[in-house]
Design an enzyme around this catalytic site. Structure first.
Site, PDB file in Angstrom:
ATOM      1  N   CYS A   1      36.954  29.484  41.771  1.00 38.85           N
ATOM      2  CA  CYS A   1      38.198  30.219  42.040  1.00 38.85           C
ATOM      3  C   CYS A   1      38.217  30.906  43.403  1.00 38.85           C
ATOM      4  CB  CYS A   1      38.495  31.211  40.917  1.00 38.85           C
ATOM      5  SG  CYS A   1      37.178  32.399  40.600  1.00 38.85           S
TER       6      CYS A   1
ATOM      7  N   ASP B   1      47.404  32.189  41.116  1.00 42.36           N
ATOM      8  CA  ASP B   1      46.248  32.142  40.227  1.00 42.36           C
ATOM      9  C   ASP B   1      45.584  30.766  40.244  1.00 42.36           C
ATOM     10  OD1 ASP B   1      44.419  32.504  38.232  1.00 42.36           O
ATOM     11  OD2 ASP B   1      45.870  32.659  36.600  1.00 42.36           O
TER      12      ASP B   1
ATOM     13  N   HIS C   1      43.178  29.827  38.336  1.00 44.12           N
ATOM     14  CA  HIS C   1      42.548  29.556  37.045  1.00 44.12           C
ATOM     15  C   HIS C   1      43.419  28.669  36.153  1.00 44.12           C
ATOM     16  CE1 HIS C   1      40.779  33.339  38.533  1.00 44.12           C
ATOM     17  NE2 HIS C   1      39.662  32.859  38.008  1.00 44.12           N
TER      18      HIS C   1
END
Length: 386
Positions: A87, A281, A283
């Site tokens: 990430c 994001d 993820h």
């Protein structure tokens, strides 16, 4: 889509999933652009031409790069996905991709899924997931081995900034100006502790000028430049005294956001409203997509997000990094003026300071002021007030 396990992990680390607008009446700053929410917007009486609609379009035009699966293995490993460890690398790729978009298409550009420009496809192409792509996760890991990058391991903002510096230098040596994949110098702003163990970073104009000259191989005094500022702003979480300054940086027209989040869960923060940060994001697990300027029909929707997510800035991990893209010397001078003013107003807690030369670093001043006879000129993509 993200699996339930990954989403539960993310919410455990980042906190409950917060979506939408924290406030319907407060101003929003998104990478140098201010969106003033009107009473009609706040009441829901909006249309395609409203400020709120423009904000949503601007937000969804920013580049999203997430976990991918199905790419070629990393050299001597069996990793074909970066799920649960990539990430921070993905967040940094987003920041660099955004700087490239600003360079090639300007701040006012917005994404049109049906008519992708060649410059847009050229921006995404080097972020593919293989060693043949200049800025792939593969090549970042190779360039950052000396800073702890390895497949399967999580790293922090300082290490990823240094890894990008190494990769940019390597690519510059391999190409000439006509085939340059990254058409800008990369400069790390650090202090006496080199940004890794604390200490106030110092933007030394002398050093930034040197980075530009090295990038142009001595042919130019100044080139476009991307400044990365690794910071440590507290112990367990960001010290509240720094939050007003963090918020203020999003009003800088040179802002390309913040690499930040929580330990083990990085995000790319691109805007603020009050004390909340809007972020993209990484993820989310998506299949590998090959983007090429030779294939204009490729689906690039996986590189964009329409869901607004936000996080309280006070909950961020204190280790983060700021990014600023300066198109030319005037743009850089403007950034120095803004940063110096922000440092003066920080009540003794500046994010970083500015100095002209190394000889001024130990003096008790910020080393840069409007008295340096800088001419400020308008630019097509200067910050806007909508």
């Amino acid at each position: 889509m993200a699996t339930g396990a990954i989403r539960r992990f993310q919410e455990r680390v980042l906190g409950p999933n917060r979506t939408g607008l924290p406030s319907t009446t407060s101003d929003i700053w998104l990478l140098g652009v201010c969106y003033k929410i009107s009473e009609d917007d706040a009441s829901g009486d909006t249309d395609a031409g409203s400020v709120l609609a423009a904000f949503h379009q601007d937000f969804s035009s920013k580049i999203l790069i997430t976990y991918r699966k199905g790419f070629e293995p990393f050299r001597d490993t069996t990793y074909t996905s970066d799920v649960n460890w990539g990430c921070m690398i993905r967040s940094s790729q987003m920041l660099f991709a955004q700087a490239l978009l600003f360079h090639r298409l300007g701040r006012s550009w917005t994404w049109n899924s049906e008519l992708p420009e060649q410059e847009y496809l050229e921006t995404l192409e080097p972020f593919g997931d293989s060693e043949t792509s200049a800025f792939s996760i593969h090549n970042l890991i190779i360039a950052g081995e000396s800073y702890g990058l390895a497949a399967g391991s999580w790293i922090g903002p300082y290490a990823i900034c240094r890894s990008w510096e190494s990769l940019a230098c390597k690519k510059r040596k391999q190409t000439d100006s006509k085939t340059e994949t990254l058409p800008m110098a990369v400069h790390i702003v650090s202090g006496s502790e080199d940004g890794e163990r604390g200490g106030a970073p110092i933007l030394c104009i002398e050093d930034a000028t040197k980075s530009c000259r090295e990038f142009s191989k001595g042919q130019l005094e100044w080139t476009p430049i991307l400044l990365l500022v690794p910071l440590v702003l507290g112990l367990d979480k960001v010290n509240p005294r720094y939050i007003p300054s963090l918020i203020a940086t999003f009003a800088f027209p040179q802002s390309v956001g913040i690499l930040g989040g929580k330990p083990g869960a990085s995000t790319y923060i691109i805007g603020v409203q009050e004390d909340k940060g809007f972020y993209l994001d990484p993820h989310e697990v998506q299949q590998v997509v090959t983007v090429s300027k030779e294939s204009p029909d490729v689906d690039t929707s996986s590189y964009h997000c329409k869901v607004l997510r936000y996080v309280p800035l006070e909950s961020l991990d204190p280790s983060l990094a700021l990014g600023f893209y300066c198109r030319d010397k005037d743009d850089f001078n403007d950034l120095c003026l803004r940063a110096s003013k922000l440092a003066e107003e920080s009540k003794g807690a500046p994010l970083f300071t500015v100095t002209q030369t190394h000889s001024l670093i130990n003096q008790n001043n910020y080393g840069f002021s409007e008295e340096d006879n800088i001419e400020e000129e308008g630019h097509e993509d200067d910050w806007q007030l909508l």
